[in-house]
Design an enzyme around this catalytic site. Structure first.
Site, PDB file in Angstrom:
ATOM      1  N   GLU A 237       0.877  -1.176   0.000  1.00  0.00           N
ATOM      2  CA  GLU A 237       0.000   0.000   0.000  1.00  0.00           C
ATOM      3  C   GLU A 237       0.906   1.215   0.000  1.00  0.00           C
ATOM      4  OE1 GLU A 237      -3.100  -0.181  -0.344  1.00  0.00           O
ATOM      5  OE2 GLU A 237      -3.782  -2.112   0.413  1.00  0.00           O
ATOM      6  N   CYS A 271      -1.883   9.553   2.476  1.00  0.00           N
ATOM      7  CA  CYS A 271      -1.587   9.000   1.146  1.00  0.00           C
ATOM      8  C   CYS A 271      -2.644   9.382   0.120  1.00  0.00           C
ATOM      9  CB  CYS A 271      -1.445   7.480   1.229  1.00  0.00           C
ATOM     10  SG  CYS A 271      -2.893   6.674   1.925  1.00  0.00           S
TER      11      CYS A 271
HETATM   12  P1  NAD Z   1       8.680   4.649   4.171  1.00  0.00           P
HETATM   13  O1  NAD Z   1       8.582   3.874   2.916  1.00  0.00           O
HETATM   14  O2  NAD Z   1       9.850   5.516   4.376  1.00  0.00           O
HETATM   15  O3  NAD Z   1       8.629   3.681   5.443  1.00  0.00           O
HETATM   16  C1  NAD Z   1       7.539   2.800   5.669  1.00  0.00           C
HETATM   17  C2  NAD Z   1       8.012   1.677   6.558  1.00  0.00           C
HETATM   18  O4  NAD Z   1       8.933   0.865   5.829  1.00  0.00           O
HETATM   19  C3  NAD Z   1       8.758   2.113   7.823  1.00  0.00           C
HETATM   20  O5  NAD Z   1       8.368   1.299   8.881  1.00  0.00           O
HETATM   21  C4  NAD Z   1      10.217   1.880   7.455  1.00  0.00           C
HETATM   22  O6  NAD Z   1      11.057   1.660   8.550  1.00  0.00           O
HETATM   23  C5  NAD Z   1      10.113   0.630   6.603  1.00  0.00           C
HETATM   24  N1  NAD Z   1      11.213   0.406   5.673  1.00  0.00           N
HETATM   25  C6  NAD Z   1      11.997   1.320   5.069  1.00  0.00           C
HETATM   26  N2  NAD Z   1      12.889   0.709   4.261  1.00  0.00           N
HETATM   27  C7  NAD Z   1      12.663  -0.615   4.348  1.00  0.00           C
HETATM   28  C8  NAD Z   1      13.238  -1.765   3.735  1.00  0.00           C
HETATM   29  N3  NAD Z   1      14.236  -1.670   2.865  1.00  0.00           N
HETATM   30  N4  NAD Z   1      12.726  -2.976   4.040  1.00  0.00           N
HETATM   31  C9  NAD Z   1      11.694  -3.091   4.891  1.00  0.00           C
HETATM   32  N5  NAD Z   1      11.126  -2.050   5.523  1.00  0.00           N
HETATM   33  C10 NAD Z   1      11.581  -0.810   5.246  1.00  0.00           C
HETATM   34  O7  NAD Z   1       7.319   5.470   4.254  1.00  0.00           O
HETATM   35  P2  NAD Z   1       6.922   6.543   5.346  1.00  0.00           P
HETATM   36  O8  NAD Z   1       7.701   7.777   5.070  1.00  0.00           O
HETATM   37  O9  NAD Z   1       6.955   5.933   6.702  1.00  0.00           O
HETATM   38  O10 NAD Z   1       5.378   6.765   4.978  1.00  0.00           O
HETATM   39  C11 NAD Z   1       4.947   7.660   4.016  1.00  0.00           C
HETATM   40  C12 NAD Z   1       4.595   6.937   2.732  1.00  0.00           C
HETATM   41  O11 NAD Z   1       3.596   5.960   2.986  1.00  0.00           O
HETATM   42  C13 NAD Z   1       3.989   7.868   1.708  1.00  0.00           C
HETATM   43  O12 NAD Z   1       4.462   7.559   0.426  1.00  0.00           O
HETATM   44  C14 NAD Z   1       2.496   7.570   1.819  1.00  0.00           C
HETATM   45  O13 NAD Z   1       1.744   7.919   0.695  1.00  0.00           O
HETATM   46  C15 NAD Z   1       2.517   6.108   2.067  1.00  0.00           C
HETATM   47  N6  NAD Z   1       1.267   5.651   2.651  1.00  0.00           N
HETATM   48  C16 NAD Z   1       0.448   4.837   1.914  1.00  0.00           C
HETATM   49  C17 NAD Z   1      -0.778   4.430   2.437  1.00  0.00           C
HETATM   50  C18 NAD Z   1      -1.686   3.505   1.667  1.00  0.00           C
HETATM   51  O14 NAD Z   1      -2.567   2.905   2.270  1.00  0.00           O
HETATM   52  N7  NAD Z   1      -1.525   3.376   0.358  1.00  0.00           N
HETATM   53  C19 NAD Z   1      -1.147   4.843   3.711  1.00  0.00           C
HETATM   54  C20 NAD Z   1      -0.295   5.679   4.420  1.00  0.00           C
HETATM   55  C21 NAD Z   1       0.914   6.065   3.887  1.00  0.00           C
END
Ligand code: NAD
Length: 501
Positions: A237, A271
């Site tokens: 997501e 998002c």
């Molecule tokens: P992010 O991708 O930086 O991090 C998300 C999670 O992934 C964190 O827990 C992080 O520690 C983990 N992570 C990072 N690198 C990783 C890796 N290589 N392997 C495994 N885990 C890893 O995102 P963010 O900044 O925390 O959140 C914002 C983003 O999330 C925005 O792009 C937003 O649009 C999206 N988002 C999407 C939805 C949806 O339902 N589609 C909902 C909320 C947020």
């Protein structure tokens, strides 16, 4: 020459973005801790899967009660680690609690063994059984930490899995506290929370039987690559750049109010935020004027239980940088700031004024990349077709909205938007409806959450079973020995059945 070893940070420091203070410091879980946690979860899952779905539901309802009873502490942590307005803080737990009621009451029906037709093998019985996958890993972001961690946890648990959550390194505290409350009721080790950055998340991908990620497209790509090594199923997501299309016959007052809420809610860190508006030229000026009026009424500042604000500070300094970069790029290319456009200092952190931009185009990152800030760029378009072309000309496809008094026309246009979700005369809220599948297409994601039975069954492996109940049957027509005569019979049958129409 001696090389210096890189010493990993021993702890994770969680900050309060509104006050600039430390909320808590927690030890980080390394790869070994992750493997041990998943091994414990695997053990706990066996007993959990043996319970009936109804019994699992009962326990999850009790876990909800424990969580709701601990809400004062959960709210305090959530407020401090995110910088969000109290309304959005309480909304997260309300969302999770409503989801639990909806899912628990329906799960026994959705997870029941199903009888299916065995055609063309008549006389046999066919069943589909929904069995848990095992241990589900959930990697969640910081913008709605509780809701997005527990939203997938509940259906995964109901389906008989154990769950290990790796919340965002920026906001792990409320989730950790909520899970501690749930664990006063749930079996030990069935539901766990691991603390750490991306490396901890990556280690989790290596251990679990399914991985659900809510985050940026970049993280989604990395997780999918890593999961492919063990062919682990993924639910991704990811981000969006959601368009709002305002047609000339729309209720402009309602559309402007919606754009202000949809663009600024949670400091625009959603998002499905309204990230760009395409409005038909004849009403562009009137709409923009109304939008600026609405945005001027929106209040921001330091959060707190009694704070009179609509949205709070950014959750992290990184987010301020992105927003200011997009804004600087847009204004350098000719965009005009109609209101806002600057930081508003609150006591320790930074909020950003509700901002409307005109004179924008698609050479600007503000129109093409996810901004995640309280900024609404408005672009006049010749007609609905041009709006649609712009809306679809994006690498994202999460949510979108169409505004018109002609609902049938709105539905038809909405159906042509390339997005996993779309609203007509509303925005964002489709994500809160359990019966509707929520997910993105293109680089906004893979798979969907919610969406009734299908949403829950993705946390299961489907076992197909064929049973021959006629135990005295000695042979089957398709078994050996093969004879030319029987092949000819099938050949003839093929001609009779399908060769003449
Ligand atoms: P992010 O991708 O930086 O991090 C998300 C999670 O992934 C964190 O827990 C992080 O520690 C983990 N992570 C990072 N690198 C990783 C890796 N290589 N392997 C495994 N885990 C890893 O995102 P963010 O900044 O925390 O959140 C914002 C983003 O999330 C925005 O792009 C937003 O649009 C999206 N988002 C999407 C939805 C949806 O339902 N589609 C909902 C909320 C947020």
């Amino acid at each position: 020459m001696a090389t210096e070893a890189i010493v990993p940070e021993p702890t994770l420091v969680v900050l309060d973005p509104a006050r600039g203070s430390v909320v808590q410091e927690l030890p980080i879980d390394r790869a070994g801790d992750v493997a041990a946690a998943v091994a414990r979860a695997r053990e706990a899952q066996r007993g959990w899967a043996e319970l009936s779905v109804k019994e699992r539901g009962k326990r999850i309802r009790k876990a909800r009660r424990a969580m709701v009873q601990a809400r004062a502490e959960i709210f305090d942590l959530l407020e401090r680690e995110t910088g969000k307005a109290r309304f959005d803080v309480v909304g997260e737990l309300m969302g999770v609690s409503l989801d639990i009621g909806y899912l628990v009451s329906r799960a026994p029906k959705w997870l029941r063994r199903e009888r299916v037709s065995t055609r063309p093998l008549f006389g046999k019985r066919g069943y589909v059984t929904y069995k848990p996958r095992g241990v589900v890993g959930i990697i969640s972001p910081w913008n709605a930490p509780l809701n997005l961690a527990l939203g997938d946890t509940v259906p995964a648990l109901l389906a008989g899995n154990a769950v290990v959550i790796k919340p965002s390194e920026l906001t792990p505290l409320a989730t950790r506290r909520a899970v501690a409350a749930m664990n006063t009721v749930l079996p030990a080790d069935l539901l766990q929370v691991l603390i750490g950055h991306g490396e901890t998340g990556a280690a989790l991908v290596d251990e679990v039987d399914m991985i659900c990620v809510t985050g940026s497209p970049e993280t989604g790509r990395r997780v999918m690559e890593r999961a492919s090594r063990r062919l682990t199923p993924v639910l991704l997501e990811l981000g969006g750049k959601d368009p709002m299309i305002v047609l000339a016959d729309a209720d402009l007052d309602r559309a402007a109010k919606a754009a202000a809420w949809g663009g600024c809610m949670m400091t625009g860190q959603v998002c499905m935020s309204v990230e760009r508006v395409y409005v038909e030229a004849p009403v562009a000026e009137a709409f923009t004027e109304k939008l600026v009026g609405e945005m001027r009424k929106v209040r921001t500042g330091e959060n707190g239980a009694d704070a009179e604000i609509d949205y709070g500070t950014f959750t992290s300094p990184r987010q301020i940088e992105i927003v200011e970069r997009h804004l600087a790029d847009a204004t350098a290319k000719g965009a005009k700031v109609l209101c806002g456009g600057e930081r508003v200092a609150s006591s320790g952190g930074v909020s950003f004024a509700p901002t409307v931009l005109a004179n924008v185009d698609h050479s600007m990152s503000l129109l093409t990349e996810e901004t995640f800030g309280p900024i609404v760029p408005v672009m006049p378009v010749a007609d609905a077709e041009e709006a649609l072309r712009f809306a679809n000309g994006s690498r994202y496809g999460l949510n979108a909205s169409v505004w018109t008094r002609d609902v049938s026309r709105g539905i038809a246009l909405a159906g042509r938007i390339e997005s996993g979700n779309v609203c007509v005369n509303d925005c964002l809220v489709s994500a809160g409806v359990q019966g509707l599948p929520f997910g993105g297409i293109k680089q906004s994601g893979v798979g969907t959450r919610h969406g009734g039975a299908e949403g829950m069954r993705q946390f299961c492996v489907r076992q197909a079973m064929l049973v021959e109940p006629r135990t005295r049957r000695k042979s089957e027509p398709q078994w050996f020995p093969y004879t030319p005569k029987r092949a000819k019979q099938i050949d003839m049958l093929l001609g009779l059945m399908f060769g003449w129409r």
